[in-house]
Design an enzyme around this catalytic site. Structure first.
Site, mmCIF file in Angstrom:
data_model
loop_
_atom_site.group_PDB
_atom_site.id
_atom_site.type_symbol
_atom_site.label_atom_id
_atom_site.label_comp_id
_atom_site.label_asym_id
_atom_site.label_seq_id
_atom_site.Cartn_x
_atom_site.Cartn_y
_atom_site.Cartn_z
ATOM 1 N N ASN A 8 0.858 -1.183 0.000
ATOM 2 C CA ASN A 8 0.000 0.000 0.000
ATOM 3 C C ASN A 8 0.894 1.233 0.000
ATOM 4 O OD1 ASN A 8 -1.857 2.005 0.369
ATOM 5 N ND2 ASN A 8 -2.800 1.133 2.208
ATOM 6 N N LYS A 15 3.544 0.802 2.907
ATOM 7 C CA LYS A 15 3.196 -0.251 3.877
ATOM 8 C C LYS A 15 3.275 -1.589 3.161
ATOM 9 C CE LYS A 15 -0.446 2.023 6.299
ATOM 10 N NZ LYS A 15 -1.862 2.041 6.551
ATOM 11 N N ARG A 89 -2.350 -1.985 -3.700
ATOM 12 C CA ARG A 89 -3.624 -1.302 -3.522
ATOM 13 C C ARG A 89 -3.665 -0.090 -4.450
ATOM 14 N NH1 ARG A 89 -5.179 3.133 0.837
ATOM 15 N NH2 ARG A 89 -7.397 3.209 0.427
ATOM 16 N N HIS A 178 -12.922 1.893 -0.186
ATOM 17 C CA HIS A 178 -12.847 0.775 0.762
ATOM 18 C C HIS A 178 -13.407 -0.518 0.177
ATOM 19 C CE1 HIS A 178 -13.433 4.218 3.806
ATOM 20 N NE2 HIS A 178 -12.144 3.928 3.793
ATOM 21 N N HIS A 204 -18.062 0.202 7.343
ATOM 22 C CA HIS A 204 -16.604 0.289 7.528
ATOM 23 C C HIS A 204 -16.356 1.655 8.157
ATOM 24 C CE1 HIS A 204 -12.267 -0.073 6.152
ATOM 25 N NE2 HIS A 204 -12.376 1.219 6.404
ATOM 26 N N ARG A 237 -13.823 14.383 7.894
ATOM 27 C CA ARG A 237 -14.452 14.747 6.627
ATOM 28 C C ARG A 237 -15.932 15.034 6.809
ATOM 29 N NH1 ARG A 237 -11.835 9.707 3.872
ATOM 30 N NH2 ARG A 237 -9.727 10.444 3.494
ATOM 31 N N ASP A 279 -9.062 12.288 16.287
ATOM 32 C CA ASP A 279 -9.206 10.886 16.702
ATOM 33 C C ASP A 279 -10.548 10.736 17.424
ATOM 34 O OD1 ASP A 279 -9.107 8.389 18.112
ATOM 35 O OD2 ASP A 279 -6.952 8.384 17.754
ATOM 36 N N ARG A 281 -11.614 8.715 19.418
ATOM 37 C CA ARG A 281 -11.569 8.340 20.844
ATOM 38 C C ARG A 281 -11.617 9.553 21.755
ATOM 39 N NH1 ARG A 281 -6.943 4.023 19.535
ATOM 40 N NH2 ARG A 281 -6.658 5.557 17.909
ATOM 41 N N GLY A 329 -15.638 0.915 14.165
ATOM 42 C CA GLY A 329 -16.638 -0.153 14.130
ATOM 43 C C GLY A 329 -16.218 -1.407 14.880
ATOM 44 N N GLU A 330 -14.910 -1.691 14.869
ATOM 45 C CA GLU A 330 -14.420 -2.909 15.552
ATOM 46 C C GLU A 330 -14.225 -2.692 17.052
ATOM 47 O OE1 GLU A 330 -10.764 -4.033 13.549
ATOM 48 O OE2 GLU A 330 -11.797 -3.943 11.632
ATOM 49 N N ASN A 331 -13.858 -1.459 17.413
ATOM 50 C CA ASN A 331 -13.383 -1.232 18.784
ATOM 51 C C ASN A 331 -14.270 -0.401 19.702
ATOM 52 O OD1 ASN A 331 -10.678 -2.484 18.552
ATOM 53 N ND2 ASN A 331 -10.413 -0.931 16.963
ATOM 54 N N GLU A 382 -7.792 -5.784 4.888
ATOM 55 C CA GLU A 382 -7.615 -5.397 3.489
ATOM 56 C C GLU A 382 -6.369 -6.036 2.880
ATOM 57 O OE1 GLU A 382 -8.432 -1.417 5.012
ATOM 58 O OE2 GLU A 382 -9.226 -0.933 3.035
HETATM 59 P P1 ADP Z 1 -7.826 4.212 8.616
HETATM 60 O O1 ADP Z 1 -7.271 2.929 8.053
HETATM 61 O O2 ADP Z 1 -8.922 4.818 7.819
HETATM 62 O O3 ADP Z 1 -6.808 5.188 9.092
HETATM 63 P P2 ADP Z 1 -8.710 2.688 10.919
HETATM 64 O O4 ADP Z 1 -9.716 1.723 10.445
HETATM 65 O O5 ADP Z 1 -7.403 2.181 11.392
HETATM 66 O O6 ADP Z 1 -8.590 3.870 9.894
HETATM 67 O O7 ADP Z 1 -9.368 3.545 12.088
HETATM 68 C C1 ADP Z 1 -8.681 4.557 12.749
HETATM 69 C C2 ADP Z 1 -9.648 5.310 13.658
HETATM 70 O O8 ADP Z 1 -10.413 4.364 14.409
HETATM 71 C C3 ADP Z 1 -8.933 6.168 14.693
HETATM 72 O O9 ADP Z 1 -8.737 7.467 14.213
HETATM 73 C C4 ADP Z 1 -9.925 6.159 15.814
HETATM 74 O O10 ADP Z 1 -10.861 7.175 15.550
HETATM 75 C C5 ADP Z 1 -10.628 4.832 15.710
HETATM 76 N N1 ADP Z 1 -10.101 3.808 16.647
HETATM 77 C C6 ADP Z 1 -9.021 3.070 16.486
HETATM 78 N N2 ADP Z 1 -8.838 2.253 17.535
HETATM 79 C C7 ADP Z 1 -9.844 2.494 18.388
HETATM 80 C C8 ADP Z 1 -10.203 1.987 19.664
HETATM 81 N N3 ADP Z 1 -9.484 1.059 20.280
HETATM 82 N N4 ADP Z 1 -11.311 2.482 20.222
HETATM 83 C C9 ADP Z 1 -12.039 3.412 19.599
HETATM 84 N N5 ADP Z 1 -11.741 3.943 18.397
HETATM 85 C C10 ADP Z 1 -10.659 3.495 17.803
#
Ligand code: ADP
Length: 400
Positions: A8, A15, A89, A178, A204, A237, A279, A281, A329-331, A382
């Site tokens: 990538n 990467k 990619r 994506h 996503h 964005r 971020d 978070r 979405g995952e975390n 990915e």
């Molecule tokens: P990209 O590949 O688009 O940079 P990611 O899928 O890695 O993005 O997501 C990054 C974003 O996800 C971070 O900016 C943050 O907002 C959020 N994120 C990442 N890890 C966590 C976590 N453990 N808890 C909550 N949000 C998280």
């Protein structure tokens, strides 16, 4: 057994992830950042440990050489020809690519012709490809497009209501993004559903974010548009807006076009509304602590996602599964909760609050059995999808 490198390339980064295929085993991964600087950073994983060096990396060619030297030095490979293929990619495949494609003159020139649609990305991908070609001249390379999965959309789903001249002459339309992630999640998600008519909404939600509606493995609609600024609100964005917002802000602020464009990409979304951070978070924490702007930001974010899910529910006529994936979405259980609370009544979703809040970075079903729609968290991958697509494309082209 073959080693395949998923690549990538960005304008100042490279990467990579090296796989043993078809076993799908990750051998190593790493990144070269700040390419073009005297203090570039090279990180590679050796036996699970991160090895980092700061050094001058003048261009992508030097970066590729650095990676290859490290693979030899750490005895990950004993010669370059152990790497059977590279998979790159590519963000913008325009209307030309419905599938991944072997890199050849035709593929190269099409990607090049699409640079005006994705100036930073496509240019960097070609620079990266050229750099690998120099070091590995006989190794086949495959282009894996972020847009390919979305090429199954109908014109009514991808056209913009603008003058025909613009759509035709400048190829202005929705391409989405994506796609590699959505395809991976779609394939994996469908294995958790019974029957032969499967309809899903895939969210996503990373720092860039998009939602896709899929029907039996195909994309029906996706939220990102011509560029990654479209669709839902993101970390920085805007997502979709009245197009005149741009014009009015430009006129009233006296700022130039490029500045507003950058602001709508990098200083808007959760960051712009909350004024806190790029971020999610930090915004999430501030909202939990009662910061009014942060509360408005996350409510606005969740509302726009809920609206898209509603739209796609109607578009599909039914939905069997909703998937949450990528960084947020995952975390972030709390962010998923903001969305689920806004869609659960209309969609008959019943979810387990505790399972939702406890799920981080693992596959989990967060809906209860009585829920009309299954809701899952599925981590995306990915790079693995790029490696799979690379192997598939080589086979299709009869390259062993
Ligand atoms: P990209 O590949 O688009 O940079 P990611 O899928 O890695 O993005 O997501 C990054 C974003 O996800 C971070 O900016 C943050 O907002 C959020 N994120 C990442 N890890 C966590 C976590 N453990 N808890 C909550 N949000 C998280």
């Amino acid at each position: 057994m073959a080693k395949v490198m998923a690549v990538n390339c960005g304008s100042s980064s490279l990467k990579f992830k090296l796989y043993e295929m078809p076993e799908e085993k990750v051998i190593t991964s790493g990144i070269v950042e700040r390419i073009g600087h005297k203090d570039a950073i090279f990180t590679i994983r050796i036996d699970g440990d991160k090895v980092t060096k700061t050094l001058e990396v003048s261009d992508h060619g030097v970066a590729v050489q650095l990676v290859m030297d490290a693979l030899i030095e750490h005895k990950i490979i004993s010669s370059y020809d152990e790497i059977k293929a590279t998979g790159h990619r590519v963000v913008q495949g325009g209307p030309y690519f419905r599938h991944s494609a072997l890199f050849n003159d035709d593929t190269y020139s099409k990607i090049e012709s699409l640079i005006p649609l994705a100036p930073l990305h496509n240019k960097a991908h070609l620079v990266g490809y050229d750099a690998f070609k120099k070091v590995l001249p006989h190794t086949p390379a495959v282009a894996v497009f972020d847009t390919a999965f979305h090429q199954t959309m109908l014109p009514e789903d991808y056209m913009y209501p603008i003058k025909k001249e613009y759509s035709e002459k400048y190829m202005i339309r929705r391409y989405g993004a994506h796609g590699t992630s959505h395809k991976y999640l779609c394939q994996l998600g469908e294995t958790y559903l019974d029957g032969d008519d499967k309809r899903m909404i895939i969210c996503h939600l990373g720092s860039g974010a998009s939602i896709t509606a899929t029907h039996n493995g195909r994309c029906v609609a996706t939220s990102m548009g011509l560029t990654p600024d479209g669709g839902i609100m993101m970390n920085t964005r805007t997502g979709d807006m009245d197009p005149s917002v741009y014009y009015q802000v430009l006129k009233m602020s006296g700022k130039d076009n490029e500045t507003i464009f950058q602001e709508f990409n990098k200083q808007s979304g959760l960051y712009g509304v909350s004024g806190i951070s790029n971020d999610s978070r930090d915004v999430e924490d501030a909202a939990e602590a009662g910061n009014k702007d942060a509360i408005l930001a996350v409510n606005l974010w969740a509302r726009r996602i809920a609206d898209f899910i509603g739209q796609y529910y109607v578009r599909l006529g039914r939905v069997d599964m909703i998937i949450f994936s990528a960084g947020i979405g995952e975390n972030a259980g709390i962010m998923r909760k903001y969305v689920l609370e806004r869609i659960k009544e209309a969609l008959g979703i019943v979810y387990d609050e505790k399972v939702n809040m406890d799920t981080r970075g693992t596959i989990a079903t967060i809906s209860k059995p009585e829920s009309k729609v299954k809701v899952m968290v599925i981590p995306t991958d990915e790079e693995l999808m790029i490696a799979r697509e690379t192997v598939k494309t080589l086979k299709k082209n009869n390259i062993e």
